[in-house]
Design a protein around this motif. Sequence first.
Motif, short mmCIF file in Angstrom:
data_model
loop_
_atom_site.label_atom_id
_atom_site.label_comp_id
_atom_site.label_asym_id
_atom_site.label_seq_id
_atom_site.Cartn_x
_atom_site.Cartn_y
_atom_site.Cartn_z
N VAL A 1 -1.40 2.63 -12.18
CA VAL A 1 -2.85 2.58 -12.27
C VAL A 1 -3.23 1.38 -13.13
CG1 VAL A 1 -4.92 3.80 -13.05
CG2 VAL A 1 -3.02 5.10 -12.11
N HIS A 2 -4.20 0.62 -12.65
CA HIS A 2 -4.70 -0.52 -13.40
C HIS A 2 -6.18 -0.30 -13.69
CE1 HIS A 2 -5.66 -5.10 -13.56
NE2 HIS A 2 -5.59 -4.58 -14.76
N ILE A 3 -6.51 -0.17 -14.96
CA ILE A 3 -7.91 -0.01 -15.39
C ILE A 3 -8.33 -1.33 -16.00
CG2 ILE A 3 -9.51 1.29 -16.83
CD1 ILE A 3 -7.42 3.60 -16.80
N GLU A 4 -9.14 -2.08 -15.27
CA GLU A 4 -9.56 -3.41 -15.72
C GLU A 4 -10.63 -3.34 -16.79
OE1 GLU A 4 -10.31 -6.62 -13.02
OE2 GLU A 4 -9.04 -5.67 -11.52
N GLY A 5 -11.74 -2.68 -16.48
CA GLY A 5 -12.85 -2.66 -17.42
C GLY A 5 -14.03 -1.91 -16.84
N ALA A 6 -15.17 -2.06 -17.50
CA ALA A 6 -16.41 -1.43 -17.06
C ALA A 6 -17.56 -2.36 -17.42
CB ALA A 6 -16.59 -0.07 -17.73
N ALA A 7 -18.59 -2.35 -16.58
CA ALA A 7 -19.73 -3.23 -16.80
C ALA A 7 -21.02 -2.44 -16.71
CB ALA A 7 -19.74 -4.35 -15.76
N PHE A 54 2.06 11.96 -9.91
CA PHE A 54 0.97 11.56 -9.02
C PHE A 54 1.52 11.45 -7.60
CE2 PHE A 54 -1.43 8.16 -6.91
CZ PHE A 54 -2.70 8.72 -6.94
N GLY A 55 0.82 12.06 -6.64
CA GLY A 55 1.34 12.06 -5.27
C GLY A 55 0.31 11.66 -4.24
N GLY A 56 0.79 11.46 -3.02
CA GLY A 56 -0.07 11.11 -1.90
C GLY A 56 -1.17 12.13 -1.70
N ILE A 86 -7.09 5.40 -2.08
CA ILE A 86 -5.80 4.99 -2.64
C ILE A 86 -4.82 4.67 -1.52
CG2 ILE A 86 -3.81 5.76 -4.01
CD1 ILE A 86 -5.91 7.42 -5.66
N SER A 87 -4.76 5.54 -0.50
CA SER A 87 -3.80 5.33 0.60
C SER A 87 -4.13 4.06 1.39
CB SER A 87 -3.75 6.55 1.52
OG SER A 87 -4.96 6.70 2.22
N ARG A 88 -5.40 3.67 1.42
CA ARG A 88 -5.79 2.44 2.12
C ARG A 88 -5.72 1.22 1.21
NH1 ARG A 88 -11.05 2.35 3.59
NH2 ARG A 88 -11.63 4.16 2.37
N HIS A 89 -5.26 1.41 -0.04
CA HIS A 89 -5.12 0.34 -1.03
C HIS A 89 -6.46 -0.38 -1.27
CE1 HIS A 89 -0.80 0.89 -1.07
NE2 HIS A 89 -0.84 0.90 0.25
N VAL A 90 -7.53 0.40 -1.34
CA VAL A 90 -8.85 -0.16 -1.57
C VAL A 90 -8.92 -0.68 -3.00
CG1 VAL A 90 -11.30 0.40 -1.76
CG2 VAL A 90 -9.97 1.33 0.12
N GLU A 91 -9.33 -1.94 -3.14
CA GLU A 91 -9.53 -2.54 -4.46
C GLU A 91 -10.99 -2.94 -4.55
OE1 GLU A 91 -6.77 -5.49 -5.75
OE2 GLU A 91 -5.11 -4.55 -4.67
N GLU A 92 -11.76 -2.10 -5.22
CA GLU A 92 -13.18 -2.39 -5.37
C GLU A 92 -13.67 -1.79 -6.67
OE1 GLU A 92 -15.46 1.13 -3.03
OE2 GLU A 92 -14.45 -0.32 -1.75
N ASP A 93 -14.83 -2.24 -7.10
CA ASP A 93 -15.43 -1.69 -8.30
C ASP A 93 -15.95 -0.29 -8.00
OD1 ASP A 93 -14.94 -4.07 -9.59
OD2 ASP A 93 -16.96 -4.85 -9.31
N LEU A 94 -15.72 0.63 -8.92
CA LEU A 94 -16.26 1.97 -8.81
C LEU A 94 -17.54 2.06 -9.61
CD1 LEU A 94 -13.02 4.09 -9.33
CD2 LEU A 94 -14.09 3.44 -7.17
#
Length: 97
Positions: A1-7, A54-56, A86-94
């Motif tokens: 898990v990579h937690i970058e930051g919050a804005a 952590f699992g699928g 997660i399974s689609r490897h979505v990388e976006e801001d939450l």
Amino acid sequence: VHIEGAAGLSIAGAGRSQYCVCEVVGKPDMKIQTPAVPAAENLRWDFRDSIAGFGGGDALLFSVWDQIPDGEDALLGRAVLTGDMISRHVEEDLVVG
């Protein structure tokens, strides 16, 4: 898990810090926590760790907290990363709300 930051978070009080807790939805004992960083409108943790077990299909709940000296920490907001994302490897801001 990579937690970058919050804005765009609301910050109040001098000398406070914020941190993020990431837990597996429905399994609150399976979690990680960033170090606290000084309060800012745009927080940067750049924190990486793994969650044993952590699992699928599991979803992740991210909770951002205001660390209050000599008091109870205050929840600033939450966001969920679904198992499908997660399974689609979505990388976006939450959006934390």
